[in-house]
Design a protein around this motif. Structure first.
Motif, PDB file in Angstrom:
ATOM      1  N   GLY A 136     -12.699  14.584  -6.602  1.00 26.85           N
ATOM      2  CA  GLY A 136     -13.145  13.904  -5.330  1.00 26.85           C
ATOM      3  C   GLY A 136     -12.002  12.740  -4.823  1.00 26.85           C
ATOM      4  N   LEU A 137     -10.809  12.930  -5.431  1.00 24.74           N
ATOM      5  CA  LEU A 137      -9.771  12.252  -4.784  1.00 24.74           C
ATOM      6  C   LEU A 137      -9.347  12.471  -3.232  1.00 24.74           C
ATOM      7  N   GLU A 138      -9.773  11.830  -2.497  1.00 29.50           N
ATOM      8  CA  GLU A 138      -9.533  12.006  -0.999  1.00 29.50           C
ATOM      9  C   GLU A 138      -8.341  11.275  -0.590  1.00 29.50           C
ATOM     10  N   PHE A 139      -7.276  11.998   0.158  1.00 31.42           N
ATOM     11  CA  PHE A 139      -6.141  11.743   0.630  1.00 31.42           C
ATOM     12  C   PHE A 139      -6.197  11.587   2.266  1.00 31.42           C
ATOM     13  N   ARG A 140      -6.136  10.242   2.796  1.00 31.55           N
ATOM     14  CA  ARG A 140      -6.142  10.284   4.253  1.00 31.55           C
ATOM     15  C   ARG A 140      -4.629   9.990   4.864  1.00 31.55           C
ATOM     16  N   LYS A 141      -4.545  10.433   6.310  1.00 32.42           N
ATOM     17  CA  LYS A 141      -3.451  10.205   6.937  1.00 32.42           C
ATOM     18  C   LYS A 141      -3.413   8.734   7.547  1.00 32.42           C
ATOM     19  N   THR A 142      -2.236   8.237   7.261  1.00 28.55           N
ATOM     20  CA  THR A 142      -2.056   7.004   8.167  1.00 28.55           C
ATOM     21  C   THR A 142      -0.798   6.874   8.556  1.00 28.55           C
ATOM     22  N   THR A 143      -0.540   5.617   9.210  1.00 28.36           N
ATOM     23  CA  THR A 143       0.688   5.669   9.684  1.00 28.36           C
ATOM     24  C   THR A 143       1.607   4.128   8.837  1.00 28.36           C
ATOM     25  N   ARG A 144       2.914   3.889   9.022  1.00 27.20           N
ATOM     26  CA  ARG A 144       3.685   2.915   8.446  1.00 27.20           C
ATOM     27  C   ARG A 144       3.153   1.824   8.922  1.00 27.20           C
ATOM     28  N   GLN A 145       2.833   1.585  10.122  1.00 27.22           N
ATOM     29  CA  GLN A 145       2.175   0.247  10.696  1.00 27.22           C
ATOM     30  C   GLN A 145       1.146   0.070   9.988  1.00 27.22           C
ATOM     31  N   VAL A 146       0.179   0.762   9.714  1.00 26.94           N
ATOM     32  CA  VAL A 146      -0.888   0.234   9.012  1.00 26.94           C
ATOM     33  C   VAL A 146      -0.625  -0.089   7.703  1.00 26.94           C
ATOM     34  N   LEU A 147       0.124   0.733   6.838  1.00 30.36           N
ATOM     35  CA  LEU A 147       0.477   0.412   5.533  1.00 30.36           C
ATOM     36  C   LEU A 147       1.090  -1.009   5.286  1.00 30.36           C
ATOM     37  N   PHE A 148       2.088  -1.423   6.451  1.00 33.40           N
ATOM     38  CA  PHE A 148       2.724  -2.590   6.045  1.00 33.40           C
ATOM     39  C   PHE A 148       2.228  -3.690   6.908  1.00 33.40           C
ATOM     40  N   LYS A 149       0.895  -3.661   7.545  1.00 35.56           N
ATOM     41  CA  LYS A 149       0.605  -4.543   8.486  1.00 35.56           C
ATOM     42  C   LYS A 149       0.259  -5.974   7.495  1.00 35.56           C
ATOM     43  N   ASN A 150       0.326  -5.997   6.128  1.00 37.19           N
ATOM     44  CA  ASN A 150       0.075  -7.133   5.231  1.00 37.19           C
ATOM     45  C   ASN A 150       1.242  -8.050   5.357  1.00 37.19           C
ATOM     46  N   LEU A 151       2.286  -7.290   5.553  1.00 34.81           N
ATOM     47  CA  LEU A 151       3.731  -7.898   5.514  1.00 34.81           C
ATOM     48  C   LEU A 151       4.114  -9.106   6.793  1.00 34.81           C
ATOM     49  N   LYS A 152       3.376  -8.658   7.715  1.00 31.98           N
ATOM     50  CA  LYS A 152       3.459  -9.636   9.060  1.00 31.98           C
ATOM     51  C   LYS A 152       2.684 -10.520   8.871  1.00 31.98           C
ATOM     52  N   LYS A 153       3.108 -11.863   9.357  1.00 29.43           N
ATOM     53  CA  LYS A 153       2.660 -13.441   9.302  1.00 29.43           C
ATOM     54  C   LYS A 153       1.766 -13.406  10.499  1.00 29.43           C
ATOM     55  N   ASP A 154       0.467 -14.041  10.270  1.00 26.65           N
ATOM     56  CA  ASP A 154      -0.298 -14.091  11.093  1.00 26.65           C
ATOM     57  C   ASP A 154      -0.253 -15.480  12.064  1.00 26.65           C
ATOM     58  N   PHE A 155       0.573 -15.585  12.980  1.00 27.37           N
ATOM     59  CA  PHE A 155       0.449 -16.971  13.876  1.00 27.37           C
ATOM     60  C   PHE A 155      -0.355 -17.221  14.711  1.00 27.37           C
ATOM     61  N   GLY A 156      -1.499 -16.329  14.902  1.00 27.41           N
ATOM     62  CA  GLY A 156      -2.388 -16.599  15.759  1.00 27.41           C
ATOM     63  C   GLY A 156      -3.043 -17.688  15.635  1.00 27.41           C
TER      64      GLY A 156
END
Length: 336
Positions: free
Chosen positions: A234-254
């Motif tokens: 039951g190993l599930e692979f899901r499709k995603t985008t580069r933006q979702v994978l690397f969202k933690n690299l973006k600093k949140d200045f909000g």
């Protein structure tokens, strides 16, 4: 899996099982950032342990909200080993493909693997299944302390990328694993199995209702004698985008640009009056707030009892009492 096994196993060939694994967040951070990775275990009883794999920056170690949970799951020993099904013999005699084709496809899926994670030697493809011969990469040191290398586990999941077409800026990532069971240590060191390769048999199917967005994998690794080393269900692979994978690299200045500011508002709710006067129990302070509330209630025809904090139970008069707030017996007596 390797980290959990090393922390929980003390016997040589004990079967161990991980269940309900969830890959919550990828462990992704800039190259100049240092993060501490920890495995947190919550032992429910001798047979069940829940665990989390977390990371945090060394600069914010004391701030709990800066922790990132990457993996959660449950560990337990498996008492009985199940009989594995056999590998498709027609697949064993199929045409071999070199692993270079697989690793080229993984690059197109945005995966760059180090040498320690390249165990696949040759591939044979069937209908919704793949059979791989595995051997240690060049320069690999001997067996790890527990006997199961992280690169070997990962390599058993890699054949998945040989059956899916790459898309621009998209890839598949592991999402959940229903069950991962390890049936005991490798009987040989990594060096000695170089001449007699391990076999990894992997089967695939699309998850129900997911169309092309999710694929389920079932993988089994056998030693040269045909004995099962570990099995993944039951190993599930899901499709995603580069933006979702690397969202933690973006600093949140909000949060730097806004602040919370409360605004006064009128209360439109109608006052609800009881049909008959009642008695109110007021836990009063020593600054007069409780007394003021009692006077307001009295003006409206309501009765009240005021209770103050004290060292012991004391009845000053019919309306004023003192109790020890940390004593369960006295608090219960005041309620009566």
């Amino acid at each position: 899996a390797e980290s959990v096994f090393e922390n929980r196993s003390s016997t040589e060939n004990r079967s161990i099982c991980l269940e309900k694994l969830a890959f919550v967040q990828p462990l992704v951070f800039p190259g100049d950032e240092k993060r501490t990775v920890q495995l947190i275990a919550d032992v429910q009883d001798p047979m069940i342990t829940n665990f989390k794999l977390i990371s945090f920056s060394s600069k914010s170690e004391a701030e709990e909200d800066s922790w990132i949970v990457h993996v959660t799951g449950t560990w337990k020993p498996e008492i009985e080993n199940r009989q594995p099904s056999t590998v498709n013999r027609q697949l064993e005699t199929g045409n071999r493909q070199p692993s270079t084709d697989l690793y080229h496809q993984m690059q197109e899926h945005c995966f760059e693997l180090g040498s320690a994670f390249r165990w696949v030697d040759t591939i044979r493809k069937g209908e919704n299944e793949v059979l791989c011969e595995m051997k240690p990469p060049r320069g690999m040191s001997d067996v790890t302390p527990f006997g199961l290398h992280a690169g070997l586990i990962d390599s058993c999941f890699q054949p998945f990328f040989s059956i899916v077409e790459p898309e621009k800026d998209k890839t598949f990532v592991p999402f959940t694993i229903s069950r991962f069971q390890y049936f005991g240590k490798l009987t040989q060191s990594f060096r000695s199995i170089d001449s007699e390769k391990l076999l990894c048999h992997t089967q695939f199917r699309h998850a129900e209702g997911s169309e092309e967005e999710s694929v389920m994998l079932h993988s089994r690794l056998f030693n040269p004698n045909g004995n099962l080393i570990f099995e993944t269900e039951g190993l599930e692979f899901r499709k995603t985008t580069r933006q979702v994978l690397f969202k933690n690299l973006k600093k949140d200045f909000g949060k730097w640009l806004y602040q919370v500011e409360w605004q006064p508002a009128t209360q439109d709710a109608q006052t609800i009056r009881p049909e008959s006067p009642g008695n109110w129990l007021i836990f009063a302070d020593n600054d007069g707030l409780g007394e003021t509330l009692a006077d307001i209630l009295e003006e409206k025809g309501e009765g009240s009892l005021l209770v103050y904090a004290g060292k012991e139970y004391e009845m000053e008069n019919q309306r004023h009492f003192r109790i020890d707030p940390v004593s369960k017996v006295i608090v219960g007596r005041s309620k009566q």
